[in-house]
Design an enzyme around this catalytic site. Structure first.
Site, PDB file in Angstrom:
ATOM      1  N   ALA A  72      21.343  41.565   8.709  1.00 60.28           N
ATOM      2  CA  ALA A  72      22.545  42.074   9.700  1.00 60.28           C
ATOM      3  C   ALA A  72      23.683  42.122   9.073  1.00 60.28           C
ATOM      4  O   ALA A  72      23.984  41.492   8.089  1.00 60.28           O
ATOM      5  CB  ALA A  72      22.531  41.165  11.173  1.00 60.28           C
ATOM      6  N   SER A  73      24.741  43.077   9.389  1.00 61.12           N
ATOM      7  CA  SER A  73      25.944  43.352   8.750  1.00 61.12           C
ATOM      8  C   SER A  73      26.823  42.307   8.821  1.00 61.12           C
ATOM      9  O   SER A  73      27.596  41.903   7.834  1.00 61.12           O
ATOM     10  CB  SER A  73      26.664  44.602   9.403  1.00 61.12           C
ATOM     11  OG  SER A  73      25.601  45.707   8.995  1.00 61.12           O
TER      12      SER A  73
END
Length: 210
Positions: free
Chosen positions: A9-10
């Site tokens: 996930a960013s």
């Protein structure tokens, strides 16, 4: 052949493990099971990814890298994407994703001649390059729109920066007070352990002052 799942996930506020169960089910549907998970919260635009590098280092020749979507790997500039492909190719690792049906053949038993394997690699190389280019363009377009929006808001004196999700943090705080574990809260709210720990720290500080 081992299947190693990569979950990314960013940001720390996002739950990188959100796709774990769907990947477990996907592998099971193909008569396979996942040997290991590698999870990290890091931007898709950088190749500095400790868990991805660990996955590659741990892999044996011919293992499979399973990702929810190709952009979990491929939101890189061209030079970094080429570098990553070289690292994967050095161990003949195959990338498989539910969104890329041509990659699913890597989960099946190979024929004795190696013909299917050769065709698979040729088709997938083309498809992966195309999806990588699309992922990078999508990332750059979103960044450009974001910067344009920020610039416009600043010009109009309306920009306040990124604001915390107070409603979610209050919900986390309530669950912590009622005795729920970090893992339970993650599953219930699809949030990261980082934000839960941040709320827990705030609670401890507030209790200390009280």
């Amino acid at each position: 052949m081992f299947i190693r799942a990569y979950l990314r996930a960013s940001t720390q506020e996002q739950n990188a493990e959100r796709a774990r169960e769907s990947l477990v089910q996907f592998a099971a549907n193909h008569g396979q099971r996942i040997a290991a998970f590698y999870v990290e919260n890091v931007s898709g635009a950088t190749l500095h990814r400790p868990e991805l590098m660990k996955l590659i280092a741990d892999s044996g020749e011919g293992d499979i890298v399973l990702v929810e979507q190709i952009d979990r790997l491929a939101r890189l500039k061209q030079s970094d994407w080429d570098s990553l492909k070289q690292k994967l190719a050095a161990k003949r690792l195959a990338i498989v994703s539910p969104e890329l049906p041509t990659s699913w053949l890597a989960l099946e038993k190979k024929d004795d001649t190696g013909f299917t394997d050769s065709i698979l690699r040729a088709v997938n190389a083309m498809m992966l390059d195309m999806l990588a280019a699309v992922a990078r363009k999508d990332y750059e377009d979103r960044r450009r729109r974001q910067f344009q929006g920020i610039h416009k808001a600043k010009t109009e004196g309306k920009y306040q920066g990124r604001q915390p999700d107070l409603k979610r943090r209050q919900h986390i705080a309530s669950l912590l007070k009622s005795g729920h574990s970090y893992s339970e809260i993650q599953e219930m709210l699809s949030c990261s352990r980082h934000i839960i720990a941040s709320v827990a720290k705030e609670q401890r500080q507030a209790d200390a002052v009280a």
